[in-house]
Design a protein around this motif. Structure first.
Motif, PDB file in Angstrom:
ATOM      1  N   ALA A  28       1.801 -10.128   0.170  1.00  0.00           N
ATOM      2  CA  ALA A  28       2.885 -11.028   0.553  1.00  0.00           C
ATOM      3  C   ALA A  28       3.674 -11.449  -0.673  1.00  0.00           C
ATOM      4  CB  ALA A  28       2.316 -12.246   1.265  1.00  0.00           C
ATOM      5  N   PRO A  29       4.993 -11.417  -0.571  1.00  0.00           N
ATOM      6  CA  PRO A  29       5.789 -11.942  -1.677  1.00  0.00           C
ATOM      7  C   PRO A  29       5.742 -13.466  -1.668  1.00  0.00           C
ATOM      8  CG  PRO A  29       7.194 -11.379   0.166  1.00  0.00           C
ATOM      9  CD  PRO A  29       5.808 -11.039   0.576  1.00  0.00           C
ATOM     10  N   ASP A  30       6.349 -14.060  -2.668  1.00  0.00           N
ATOM     11  CA  ASP A  30       6.365 -15.515  -2.733  1.00  0.00           C
ATOM     12  C   ASP A  30       7.416 -16.041  -1.752  1.00  0.00           C
ATOM     13  OD1 ASP A  30       6.854 -17.911  -5.481  1.00  0.00           O
ATOM     14  OD2 ASP A  30       6.347 -18.154  -3.359  1.00  0.00           O
ATOM     15  N   LEU A  31       7.017 -16.193  -0.513  1.00  0.00           N
ATOM     16  CA  LEU A  31       7.980 -16.616   0.507  1.00  0.00           C
ATOM     17  C   LEU A  31       8.515 -18.014   0.230  1.00  0.00           C
ATOM     18  CD1 LEU A  31       6.515 -15.315   3.896  1.00  0.00           C
ATOM     19  CD2 LEU A  31       8.351 -14.361   2.499  1.00  0.00           C
ATOM     20  N   ALA A  32       7.708 -18.834  -0.391  1.00  0.00           N
ATOM     21  CA  ALA A  32       8.170 -20.195  -0.682  1.00  0.00           C
ATOM     22  C   ALA A  32       9.417 -20.142  -1.541  1.00  0.00           C
ATOM     23  CB  ALA A  32       7.070 -20.983  -1.383  1.00  0.00           C
TER      24      ALA A  32
ATOM     25  N   SER B 145       4.261 -21.547   0.987  1.00  0.00           N
ATOM     26  CA  SER B 145       3.584 -21.167  -0.238  1.00  0.00           C
ATOM     27  C   SER B 145       2.192 -20.620   0.091  1.00  0.00           C
ATOM     28  CB  SER B 145       3.484 -22.405  -1.135  1.00  0.00           C
ATOM     29  OG  SER B 145       2.568 -22.200  -2.155  1.00  0.00           O
ATOM     30  N   GLY B 146       1.864 -19.468  -0.484  1.00  0.00           N
ATOM     31  CA  GLY B 146       0.546 -18.878  -0.259  1.00  0.00           C
ATOM     32  C   GLY B 146       0.430 -18.081   1.025  1.00  0.00           C
ATOM     33  N   PHE B 147       1.570 -17.848   1.693  1.00  0.00           N
ATOM     34  CA  PHE B 147       1.534 -17.133   2.973  1.00  0.00           C
ATOM     35  C   PHE B 147       0.959 -15.724   2.808  1.00  0.00           C
ATOM     36  CE2 PHE B 147       2.917 -16.217   7.230  1.00  0.00           C
ATOM     37  CZ  PHE B 147       3.111 -14.833   7.233  1.00  0.00           C
ATOM     38  N   SER B 148       0.066 -15.368   3.749  1.00  0.00           N
ATOM     39  CA  SER B 148      -0.338 -13.965   3.856  1.00  0.00           C
ATOM     40  C   SER B 148      -0.568 -13.670   5.324  1.00  0.00           C
ATOM     41  CB  SER B 148      -1.615 -13.701   3.054  1.00  0.00           C
ATOM     42  OG  SER B 148      -2.703 -14.406   3.626  1.00  0.00           O
ATOM     43  N   MET B 149      -0.411 -12.413   5.682  1.00  0.00           N
ATOM     44  CA  MET B 149      -0.411 -12.066   7.101  1.00  0.00           C
ATOM     45  C   MET B 149      -1.693 -12.436   7.815  1.00  0.00           C
ATOM     46  SD  MET B 149       1.714  -8.540   7.662  1.00  0.00           S
ATOM     47  CE  MET B 149       1.482  -8.614   9.440  1.00  0.00           C
ATOM     48  N   ASP B 150      -2.814 -12.366   7.088  1.00  0.00           N
ATOM     49  CA  ASP B 150      -4.077 -12.607   7.774  1.00  0.00           C
ATOM     50  C   ASP B 150      -4.420 -14.089   7.913  1.00  0.00           C
ATOM     51  OD1 ASP B 150      -6.307 -11.894   4.965  1.00  0.00           O
ATOM     52  OD2 ASP B 150      -4.394 -12.965   5.129  1.00  0.00           O
ATOM     53  N   GLN B 151      -3.529 -14.937   7.429  1.00  0.00           N
ATOM     54  CA  GLN B 151      -3.782 -16.367   7.607  1.00  0.00           C
ATOM     55  C   GLN B 151      -2.836 -16.983   8.622  1.00  0.00           C
ATOM     56  OE1 GLN B 151      -4.716 -18.858   4.064  1.00  0.00           O
ATOM     57  NE2 GLN B 151      -3.805 -17.093   3.016  1.00  0.00           N
ATOM     58  N   ALA B 152      -2.176 -16.079   9.376  1.00  0.00           N
ATOM     59  CA  ALA B 152      -1.157 -16.587  10.289  1.00  0.00           C
ATOM     60  C   ALA B 152      -1.553 -16.400  11.744  1.00  0.00           C
ATOM     61  CB  ALA B 152       0.166 -15.881  10.029  1.00  0.00           C
ATOM     62  N   LEU B 153      -1.004 -17.266  12.591  1.00  0.00           N
ATOM     63  CA  LEU B 153      -1.135 -17.137  14.048  1.00  0.00           C
ATOM     64  C   LEU B 153       0.236 -16.689  14.559  1.00  0.00           C
ATOM     65  CD1 LEU B 153      -3.011 -17.679  16.536  1.00  0.00           C
ATOM     66  CD2 LEU B 153      -1.862 -19.893  16.733  1.00  0.00           C
ATOM     67  N   TYR B 154       0.284 -15.556  15.248  1.00  0.00           N
ATOM     68  CA  TYR B 154       1.540 -15.019  15.769  1.00  0.00           C
ATOM     69  C   TYR B 154       1.695 -15.511  17.200  1.00  0.00           C
ATOM     70  CZ  TYR B 154       0.966 -12.292  11.615  1.00  0.00           C
ATOM     71  OH  TYR B 154       0.790 -11.954  10.300  1.00  0.00           O
TER      72      TYR B 154
END
Lengths: 773, 389
Positions: B68-72, B81-90
């Motif tokens: 994940a890039p620095d989306l923040a 900040s700190g976003f990654s795909m596996d920590q998200a609820l879609y």
């Protein structure tokens, strides 16, 4: 201006003038009233006390103190006090005092219009600033920008809004208004008397929804309402708010002495009962007032009349070598800058006369006006008092003149001024359970929060609530699951409900030649039922003093295409109505009341010349019949009277129609509505004698019929007085109606029939007008 | 039980058109309906404090997750900040209507998340309005498991509806803020930034087709969104279950597309691949400029200018003007001047006002540069003038 003249002198000169003898029907002086004071309560926050002191207020009026005390005890109250009696402090003080002690608390202020909301915002905001309190106040209506709305929801402690916004913009989104609804401590409903008829029936349901959501979110606000003087303020408050209410109706505010004069243009055609122009009379009276140096405000009933009268007055002033600019017109919608200029002009004497429509709202300070002339009855007795209160605001005597038009109601009032000096007989009526209105709001309520089985909506019984919800379920918009009814439709119900109407099938009136490079312009909306009697092809439609002729009616699409005309006649639709009684709910000595089905078919129309009322033409109308379910009261004529009536059955039916016409006038006055709001029919069913029906001309009814049924005897007595006292020779639109054959004993027969209905055996003939008081 | 009111309602029929019958027969009884529902899917029932939540659960092998890039930074949203795909609820819901008021109910809450190597799809279905509480309760538990939310237009719709329903069912405490304030990646906004003007619109199905290159056969019999509420109401009243299949499939496709779209967008935001169309690069560059990320802006826009003109072409003049702004902020005067000169080249002779403005700008740059030893650029400028068209 010539030397200052006192009101007493002026009146003396009028009464001495022989030409005025016929014109002034009544003149009376209301004595000054001294104020009744009370101390500022110790419980009031010292910052508020300081703010009051800085305004020069060191004690309160008794009613203000009573209001604050009642609010402090958590009692719902309704205040009934005249104009300029410091009403705003009656709620601003207790609310601000409480919010200063409970900063999490919230208050909701409801006003019928945006303009009034703005005025009240200014008033409360000023007090907050003077008290140096940090209470966040906002108006919330259609004009509030999107980014401001979030702020209001989050931090607004005092929120001012109007019923339409509460209904469609707040309640359906109550999950976004948690701060307000969880902490709501006060709901202020000002101008309570404005919530009558259809509008009031809708508002009662909006309040039901509000209370329901407050209960869900855990708050239980105290209601403070304020009403103009009407006959039933406590009953109205109970019906609108459905809570116990304390009445405060003794005003402690001082009142300067006031002279009330009722003026009627002289008769110019006795046979037809036609009088001279009321605008000419107004012109004459106002010019006289101005020439004698008395600053005057004039209220007229349409914008066109503002222009006309301003023109006349300026001509008259010029003739007397006075400055025409002393007269200014005022209409609703003026920008604040223009209002300030008029105020300034009044203050420094450059303007001595303002001619205004009823739109002159509270926000303009008219300063030192001495006289108020009301040209044409404004629609309710309480409006007359409100308008009259604009004069003489800063002590000193004032003069109010009410000039009657030739309409039945105007004539009745100028000849019966006792309605202004005794108790106001007007009642505000509503019916919160009108089935059409109720269902509309039940849908909105179900959208807001599911209904638990067995619960009640407002004051309705659980059984009735269940019946209503079942009806919704049968129409597929709610679904019952386990113990709840859930909203199950994709629509947003609040958008399909207008608080001023019963059914949405309005006709739009479109001007095909509006000028200014526009193709067409919608100028009005007319409800479905009225459209049949006012928008048929060739009808003359009146709006705001202008005339339009209907060129084409697109019935299926509900559109009427009209064009401006200048016509010397008006059109009058002939309709045949049939009333079918569906249920007889109550009976008394004189009448019955119950549910009816009214079928009306317009069969043709007459062209009637102004002033002379001659027929100048006739036309056909081809429109479908209209059916309406509503409530009616009916007066049957018992067989003994039918059989024994002098003149036979036909004359009796004619007399009954004449009575109906007069009753219509008297009933409209009592119910504080226009003649169009009450329907009138006389018929002769086969199985009984002739009957007279008065019905609520609104689908589902708004409470007129039941009340009129309870008042049948006094109403008949009032009708008799009206007929007996009329100045015409054999019947006119002001008493028994103009379409009678002009036989000389029409009025007599009508009075005789009333006497017989009321059980009096002898008719005493007194067909002379009552002398002026 | 009849009352006077029920008689009046029957006679007056305030809900119906003049004189029509009531529109619907009595609804089928709940038990019959629920037993039919059992056959639609092998439902899995999760116990919650408010009853059993009805779930259709599917597990799929996951692809490799991109870093994940620095989306923040890139999206200027601290909460990501700190976003990654596996920590998200879609998240994607199907609801009874479009309005944001309290009465719109989410009858299907479509969710997906990563668990170990798998992508798990959980569709929470409200088979009867009395099941809503349990569904919401389970949804709350999911919310608490994952620090980030991903949706498509969820900011203005899905979360608004869910927030209202949580409150109506008393599943949000007084002190909790709105779920709308949680860290949330709204793919619609991000997709718009990258793909504005590239395809006919930026709807999910359009992106699915053009960006994800999904097999169109998957959407051949797709139920249009506008029919979804009607199908659900029909099921509630009549107990007819098979059409619900359309809703579940439609929702599943949407949720899976969202996950795929996220997988595609993250690398695009981090560092666009070589075959990225110029217009997309330009869009991203402009977005960076608006967010005051000037380095990023210049990199992207220069790349945009350099792509071969295939498909949609980049407006060179517009790109140069953007570069001028960016380079000036970075205090790279030479580059700013070069961009201005290029802009001038792309300005037509007839646009005198604009040409003059640019010439003046170039002169000003020159003066700034002359304070440092770069007099050669003056000669370059004069040369370029004599050779301009």
């Amino acid at each position: 201006m010539s030397t200052h003249c006192t009101i007493a002198n002026l009146l003396g000169s009028w009464l001495d003038d022989p030409t005025m003898a016929e014109i002034v029907t009544s003149a009376r002086r209301l004595d000054a009233e001294a104020p009744e004071h009370a101390s500022i309560p110790a419980s009031l926050d010292p910052r508020l006390v300081k703010a009051l002191n800085n305004r020069g207020i060191h004690q309160l009026y008794s009613h203000q103190r009573a209001a604050i005390d009642a609010a402090g005890r958590g009692e719902n109250t309704v205040l009934v006090t005249p104009t300029a009696s410091g009403k705003s402090l009656c709620f601003n003080l207790p609310v601000l005092n409480d919010l200063m002690a409970h900063p999490d608390g919230r208050a909701l202020f409801l006003y019928p219009t945006k303009a009034l909301t703005q005025d009240q915002y200014t008033s409360i905001h000023q007090l907050i600033e003077e008290a140096e309190a940090a209470i966040r106040t906002f108006t919330f209506d259609g004009d509030t920008p999107a980014d401001a709305r979030q702020a209001v929801r989050e931090v607004g402690q005092v929120v001012l809004t109007n019923p339409d916004m509460l209904h469609a913009g707040i309640l359906p989104h109550h999950t976004k208004w948690l701060k307000l609804l969880r902490n709501l401590r006060w709901v202020i409903v000002d101008e309570l008397h404005a919530y009558k008829g259809v509008f009031g029936s809708h508002l009662a349901n909006v309040i039901r929804r509000l209370k329901r959501l407050c209960a869900f979110h855990g708050s239980s606000p105290t209601f403070i309402a304020a009403s103009a003087t009407i006959a039933n303020p406590l009953e109205l408050a109970h019906r609108l708010l459905e809570v116990p209410v304390t009445l405060i109706d003794q005003s402690g505010a001082p009142r300067a002495a006031r002279h009330m004069v009722f003026a009627n243009p002289p008769i110019v055609n006795r046979q037809l009962g036609i009088r001279g122009s009321y605008l000419h009379l107004t012109r004459r009276l106002v010019t006289d007032l101005l020439a004698k140096g008395l600053p005057t405000i004039v209220f007229v009933t349409s914008r066109l009349n503002v222009e006309i009268l301003v023109k006349y007055l300026r001509e008259d002033l010029a003739k007397r070598n006075l400055d025409p600019a002393l007269v200014q017109g005022y209409r609703g919608g003026y920008l604040p800058t223009r209002r300030r200029r008029i105020e300034a002009g009044l203050r420094d004497g450059n303007i001595q006369c303002v001619v205004s429509t009823n739109a002159l709202e509270l926000g303009i300070d008219v300063g030192e006006l001495t006289a108020c002339v009301i040209a044409g009855y404004p629609g309710s007795i309480s409006s007359v008092w409100q308008q009259s209160g604009r004069a003489g605001r800063r002590s000193g005597e004032s003069l109010t003149v009410l000039v009657g038009r030739s309409t039945a109601l105007d004539q009745y009032l100028v000849q019966h001024p006792e309605y202004f000096f005794g108790r106001n007989p007007e009642e505000a009526r509503i019916d919160a359970n009108n089935p059409y209105i109720l269902m509309d709001h039940l849908k909105c309520a179900a959208f807001e929060l599911p209904f638990e089985v067995g619960s009640s909506f407002g004051d309705m019984s659980p059984e009735d609530t269940e019946a209503a919800l079942t009806h919704l379920e049968q129409h597929g918009v709610v679904h019952r699951a386990a113990d709840r009814y859930h909203w199950m439709d994709r629509s947003y119900p609040a958008n399909h409900v207008s608080l001023r109407r019963v059914e949405a099938e309005n006709f739009t009136v479109i001007d095909v030649e509006p000028g200014r490079d526009r193709d067409a312009l919608v100028i009005a909306e007319v409800d479905f039922v009225s459209a049949h009697t006012s928008l048929y092809e060739h009808a003359i439609y009146n709006l705001d003093g202008f005339q339009y002729q209907v060129e084409r009616l697109d019935y299926d699409n509900r559109k009427a295409f009209v064009r401006r005309v200048d016509s010397d006649y008006f059109t009058y639709a002939h309709s045949k109505s049939k009333v079918q009684v569906l249920s007889n709910d109550a009976t008394n000595e004189f009448s019955h009341v119950g549910e009816v089905l009214v079928t009306e078919k317009v069969v043709g129309f007459k062209k009637v010349k102004f002033h002379t009322h001659e027929n100048v033409g006739y036309g056909e109308v081809h429109l479908p019949e209209v059916q309406m379910h509503t409530e009616a009261m009916w007066i049957p004529v018992p067989p003994p009277i039918v059989n024994g009536f002098a003149g036979g059955r036909d004359r009796l039916v004619d007399a009954l129609r004449g009575i109906g016409h007069a009753l219509h006038t008297v009933a409209s006055l009592r119910m504080m509505c226009t003649r169009r709001d009450i329907g009138l029919t006389v018929d002769e069913p086969e199985d009984s004698g002739p009957r007279l029906y008065l019905y609520d001309n609104i689908p589902g009814g708004v409470g007129f019929a039941m009340r009129l049924h309870n008042l049948t005897a006094p109403l008949l007595a009032g009708a008799r007085e009206l007929i007996a006292g009329c100045a015409c020779s054999s019947g006119c639109p002001s008493c028994i109606g103009a379409s009678r054959e002009m036989d000389s004993d029409g009025r007599l027969l009508a009075c005789q029939l009333i006497d017989e209905l009321l059980g009096k055996t002898k008719t005493t003939l007194r067909l002379v007008p009552s002398p002026p008081v | 039980m009849t009352t006077r009111l029920s008689d009046r309602l029957r006679r007056m029929n305030p809900m119906g058109q003049r004189g029509s019958e009531s529109l619907f027969p009595s609804p089928v009884d709940a038990d019959t309906r629920m037993s039919k529902l059992e056959k639609l899917r092998p439902w899995y029932f999760e116990e919650t404090p408010l009853g059993k939540a009805r779930i259709f659960r599917e597990q799929m092998t996951a692809f490799a997750l991109p870093p994940a890039p620095d989306l923040a930074l890139i999206l200027r949203d601290e909460r990501l900040s700190g976003f990654s795909m596996d920590q998200a609820l879609y998240l994607d819901i199907e609801a009874t209507g479009l309005s944001h008021g309290a009465g719109t109910m989410a009858f299907l809450i479509g969710t997906a998340y990563f668990e170990d190597q798998d992508l798990v799809l959980e569709q929470l279905f409200v088979g009867d309005p009395s099941e809503e509480m349990a569904a919401l309760s389970h949804f709350r538990a999911l919310l608490d498991r994952f620090p980030y939310l991903v949706s498509f237009n969820g900011k203005s719709y899905d979360l608004s509806v869910l927030q209202s329903r949580l409150i109506l069912n008393r599943l949000l405490t007084d002190t909790e803020g709105s779920i709308k304030l949680r860290p949330h990646l709204d793919l619609l906004h991000t997709a718009r930034q990258a793909y504005r003007g590239v395809f006919e619109n930026t709807r999910l199905q359009t992106l699915e087709q053009h960006v994800l290159h999904s097999d169109p056969a998957l959407r051949e019999n797709d139920l249009p969104g506008s029919l979804v509420p009607a199908v659900y109401f029909h099921y509630l009243r009549t107990g007819v279950v098979p059409p619900l299949e359309g809703i579940l499939t439609h929702n599943r496709l949407d949720v899976v597309s969202m996950v795929e779209l996220t997988r595609h967008l993250l690398p695009l935001l981090a560092d666009p691949p070589p075959d990225t169309p110029g217009l997309v690069l330009m869009n991203l560059g402009r977005a960076a400029l608006n967010r005051k990320l000037y380095e990023r802006a210049t990199t992207l826009i220069e790349r945009a200018r350099a792509t071969p003109t295939a498909g949609t072409s980049v407006d060179q003049r517009e790109a140069c003007l953007a570069l001028i702004t960016a380079y000036r902020r970075l205090d790279q005067i030479q580059a700013a001047q070069a961009a201005a000169m290029d802009a001038l080249q792309h300005t037509v002779a007839e646009d005198r006002t604009e040409r003059v403005r640019l010439e003046r700008q170039i002169t000003r740059f020159q003066r700034a540069l002359d304070r440092t030893p770069h007099a050669q650029s003056k000669d370059r400028f004069l040369d370029s003038l004599s050779s301009s068209p």
